[in-house]
Design a protein around this motif. Structure first.
Motif, PDB file in Angstrom:
ATOM      1  N   ASP A  43      46.989 -80.528   5.808  1.00 48.31           N
ATOM      2  CA  ASP A  43      46.011 -81.302   6.572  1.00 48.31           C
ATOM      3  C   ASP A  43      46.675 -82.227   7.585  1.00 48.31           C
ATOM      4  OD1 ASP A  43      46.944 -82.697   4.232  1.00 48.31           O
ATOM      5  OD2 ASP A  43      45.384 -84.210   4.579  1.00 48.31           O
ATOM      6  N   LEU A  44      47.935 -82.568   7.356  1.00 50.05           N
ATOM      7  CA  LEU A  44      48.649 -83.422   8.313  1.00 50.05           C
ATOM      8  C   LEU A  44      48.870 -82.706   9.651  1.00 50.05           C
ATOM      9  CD1 LEU A  44      51.307 -85.036   5.968  1.00 50.05           C
ATOM     10  CD2 LEU A  44      49.391 -86.198   7.076  1.00 50.05           C
ATOM     11  N   LEU A  45      48.767 -81.393   9.655  1.00 50.47           N
ATOM     12  CA  LEU A  45      48.973 -80.633  10.892  1.00 50.47           C
ATOM     13  C   LEU A  45      47.678 -80.377  11.651  1.00 50.47           C
ATOM     14  CD1 LEU A  45      51.596 -78.023   9.639  1.00 50.47           C
ATOM     15  CD2 LEU A  45      52.007 -80.170  10.842  1.00 50.47           C
ATOM     16  N   SER A  46      46.560 -80.857  11.125  1.00 48.20           N
ATOM     17  CA  SER A  46      45.274 -80.651  11.793  1.00 48.20           C
ATOM     18  C   SER A  46      45.319 -81.168  13.220  1.00 48.20           C
ATOM     19  CB  SER A  46      44.156 -81.373  11.035  1.00 48.20           C
ATOM     20  OG  SER A  46      43.973 -80.798   9.788  1.00 48.20           O
ATOM     21  N   GLY A  47      44.840 -80.359  14.120  1.00 50.03           N
ATOM     22  CA  GLY A  47      44.806 -80.730  15.532  1.00 50.03           C
ATOM     23  C   GLY A  47      46.060 -80.352  16.292  1.00 50.03           C
ATOM     24  N   SER A  48      47.090 -79.911  15.577  1.00 46.12           N
ATOM     25  CA  SER A  48      48.324 -79.517  16.257  1.00 46.12           C
ATOM     26  C   SER A  48      48.416 -78.003  16.310  1.00 46.12           C
ATOM     27  CB  SER A  48      49.553 -80.066  15.523  1.00 46.12           C
ATOM     28  OG  SER A  48      49.791 -79.336  14.334  1.00 46.12           O
ATOM     29  N   SER A  49      49.245 -77.514  17.197  1.00 38.83           N
ATOM     30  CA  SER A  49      49.436 -76.064  17.301  1.00 38.83           C
ATOM     31  C   SER A  49      50.145 -75.512  16.074  1.00 38.83           C
ATOM     32  CB  SER A  49      50.225 -75.727  18.565  1.00 38.83           C
ATOM     33  OG  SER A  49      51.506 -76.329  18.513  1.00 38.83           O
ATOM     34  N   GLU A  50      50.864 -76.357  15.350  1.00 38.08           N
ATOM     35  CA  GLU A  50      51.588 -75.911  14.164  1.00 38.08           C
ATOM     36  C   GLU A  50      50.656 -75.531  13.017  1.00 38.08           C
ATOM     37  OE1 GLU A  50      55.251 -77.874  13.036  1.00 38.08           O
ATOM     38  OE2 GLU A  50      55.126 -79.015  14.889  1.00 38.08           O
ATOM     39  N   SER A  51      49.421 -76.000  13.063  1.00 37.43           N
ATOM     40  CA  SER A  51      48.483 -75.674  11.985  1.00 37.43           C
ATOM     41  C   SER A  51      48.102 -74.196  12.004  1.00 37.43           C
ATOM     42  CB  SER A  51      47.218 -76.533  12.092  1.00 37.43           C
ATOM     43  OG  SER A  51      46.485 -76.211  13.257  1.00 37.43           O
ATOM     44  N   GLU A  52      48.285 -73.557  13.137  1.00 38.27           N
ATOM     45  CA  GLU A  52      47.902 -72.156  13.277  1.00 38.27           C
ATOM     46  C   GLU A  52      48.892 -71.212  12.611  1.00 38.27           C
ATOM     47  OE1 GLU A  52      47.399 -71.499  17.452  1.00 38.27           O
ATOM     48  OE2 GLU A  52      46.047 -73.207  17.632  1.00 38.27           O
ATOM     49  N   ASN A  53      50.130 -71.614  12.510  1.00 39.88           N
ATOM     50  CA  ASN A  53      51.151 -70.733  11.926  1.00 39.88           C
ATOM     51  C   ASN A  53      52.059 -71.503  10.972  1.00 39.88           C
ATOM     52  OD1 ASN A  53      52.516 -72.258  13.782  1.00 39.88           O
ATOM     53  ND2 ASN A  53      53.270 -70.546  14.991  1.00 39.88           N
ATOM     54  N   ILE A  54      51.449 -72.247  10.083  1.00 42.35           N
ATOM     55  CA  ILE A  54      52.185 -73.120   9.169  1.00 42.35           C
ATOM     56  C   ILE A  54      53.164 -72.338   8.296  1.00 42.35           C
ATOM     57  CG2 ILE A  54      50.305 -73.117   7.490  1.00 42.35           C
ATOM     58  CD1 ILE A  54      51.147 -75.944   6.706  1.00 42.35           C
ATOM     59  N   GLU A  55      52.746 -71.177   7.805  1.00 46.08           N
ATOM     60  CA  GLU A  55      53.640 -70.409   6.932  1.00 46.08           C
ATOM     61  C   GLU A  55      54.852 -69.896   7.694  1.00 46.08           C
ATOM     62  OE1 GLU A  55      51.444 -67.591   4.588  1.00 46.08           O
ATOM     63  OE2 GLU A  55      50.217 -69.163   3.708  1.00 46.08           O
ATOM     64  N   ASP A  56      54.669 -69.540   8.959  1.00 47.42           N
ATOM     65  CA  ASP A  56      55.814 -69.110   9.772  1.00 47.42           C
ATOM     66  C   ASP A  56      56.789 -70.267   9.986  1.00 47.42           C
ATOM     67  OD1 ASP A  56      54.766 -66.549   9.997  1.00 47.42           O
ATOM     68  OD2 ASP A  56      53.916 -66.892  11.991  1.00 47.42           O
ATOM     69  N   SER A  57      56.248 -71.449  10.238  1.00 44.74           N
ATOM     70  CA  SER A  57      57.106 -72.623  10.436  1.00 44.74           C
ATOM     71  C   SER A  57      57.865 -72.975   9.162  1.00 44.74           C
ATOM     72  CB  SER A  57      56.267 -73.822  10.882  1.00 44.74           C
ATOM     73  OG  SER A  57      55.686 -73.578  12.139  1.00 44.74           O
ATOM     74  N   LEU A  58      57.194 -72.854   8.024  1.00 45.40           N
ATOM     75  CA  LEU A  58      57.862 -73.137   6.751  1.00 45.40           C
ATOM     76  C   LEU A  58      58.938 -72.100   6.462  1.00 45.40           C
ATOM     77  CD1 LEU A  58      54.772 -74.206   4.641  1.00 45.40           C
ATOM     78  CD2 LEU A  58      56.594 -75.688   5.518  1.00 45.40           C
ATOM     79  N   TYR A  59      58.663 -70.851   6.809  1.00 47.33           N
ATOM     80  CA  TYR A  59      59.655 -69.794   6.636  1.00 47.33           C
ATOM     81  C   TYR A  59      60.904 -70.098   7.459  1.00 47.33           C
ATOM     82  CZ  TYR A  59      61.942 -65.255   6.969  1.00 47.33           C
ATOM     83  OH  TYR A  59      62.862 -64.243   6.955  1.00 47.33           O
ATOM     84  N   GLU A  60      60.709 -70.526   8.708  1.00 48.37           N
ATOM     85  CA  GLU A  60      61.838 -70.857   9.575  1.00 48.37           C
ATOM     86  C   GLU A  60      62.645 -72.022   8.992  1.00 48.37           C
ATOM     87  OE1 GLU A  60      60.617 -71.389  13.647  1.00 48.37           O
ATOM     88  OE2 GLU A  60      59.444 -69.538  13.590  1.00 48.37           O
ATOM     89  N   ALA A  61      61.945 -73.031   8.467  1.00 49.05           N
ATOM     90  CA  ALA A  61      62.638 -74.169   7.857  1.00 49.05           C
ATOM     91  C   ALA A  61      63.438 -73.706   6.639  1.00 49.05           C
ATOM     92  CB  ALA A  61      61.627 -75.244   7.450  1.00 49.05           C
ATOM     93  N   TRP A  62      62.860 -72.796   5.859  1.00 48.91           N
ATOM     94  CA  TRP A  62      63.555 -72.272   4.675  1.00 48.91           C
ATOM     95  C   TRP A  62      64.799 -71.490   5.093  1.00 48.91           C
ATOM     96  CZ3 TRP A  62      63.365 -73.351  -0.289  1.00 48.91           C
ATOM     97  CH2 TRP A  62      64.037 -72.503  -1.176  1.00 48.91           C
ATOM     98  N   GLN A  63      64.667 -70.681   6.120  1.00 45.27           N
ATOM     99  CA  GLN A  63      65.812 -69.900   6.599  1.00 45.27           C
ATOM    100  C   GLN A  63      66.926 -70.813   7.087  1.00 45.27           C
ATOM    101  OE1 GLN A  63      66.386 -66.715   6.192  1.00 45.27           O
ATOM    102  NE2 GLN A  63      64.422 -66.524   5.184  1.00 45.27           N
ATOM    103  N   GLU A  64      66.561 -71.886   7.750  1.00 46.84           N
ATOM    104  CA  GLU A  64      67.561 -72.846   8.222  1.00 46.84           C
ATOM    105  C   GLU A  64      68.281 -73.487   7.032  1.00 46.84           C
ATOM    106  OE1 GLU A  64      67.677 -77.032  10.644  1.00 46.84           O
ATOM    107  OE2 GLU A  64      66.214 -75.538  11.276  1.00 46.84           O
TER     108      GLU A  64
END
Length: 71
Positions: A40-61
């Motif tokens: 819910d903290l990502l509401s209104g941001s473009s990151e809310s649309e692909n949250i799982e992809d962003s988390l995957y990238e953070a995990w890979q890093e």
């Protein structure tokens, strides 16, 4: 504080939580499940649309940094 400023602040809070949480998790699934609770903290941001992809990238890093420290 404008609306966009509040959105940016919430996105920063989300990633601050992610930075703390990622070190506590053994798997991507565990990390994703914990972080989706804060989505819910990502509401209104473009990151809310692909949250799982962003988390995957953070995990890979994280995994990349772990591999480098092991070598």
């Amino acid at each position: 504080m404008g609306m966009s400023s509040m959105i940016f602040d919430n996105v920063d809070k989300f990633w601050d939580i992610a930075d703390k949480t990622i070190g506590e998790c053994d798997t991507l699934a565990e990390f994703t499940n914990k972080m989706l609770e804060h989505g819910d903290l990502l509401s209104g941001s473009s990151e809310s649309e692909n949250i799982e992809d962003s988390l995957y990238e953070a995990w890979q890093e994280k995994m990349s940094k772990y591999r480098e420290s092991v070598l």
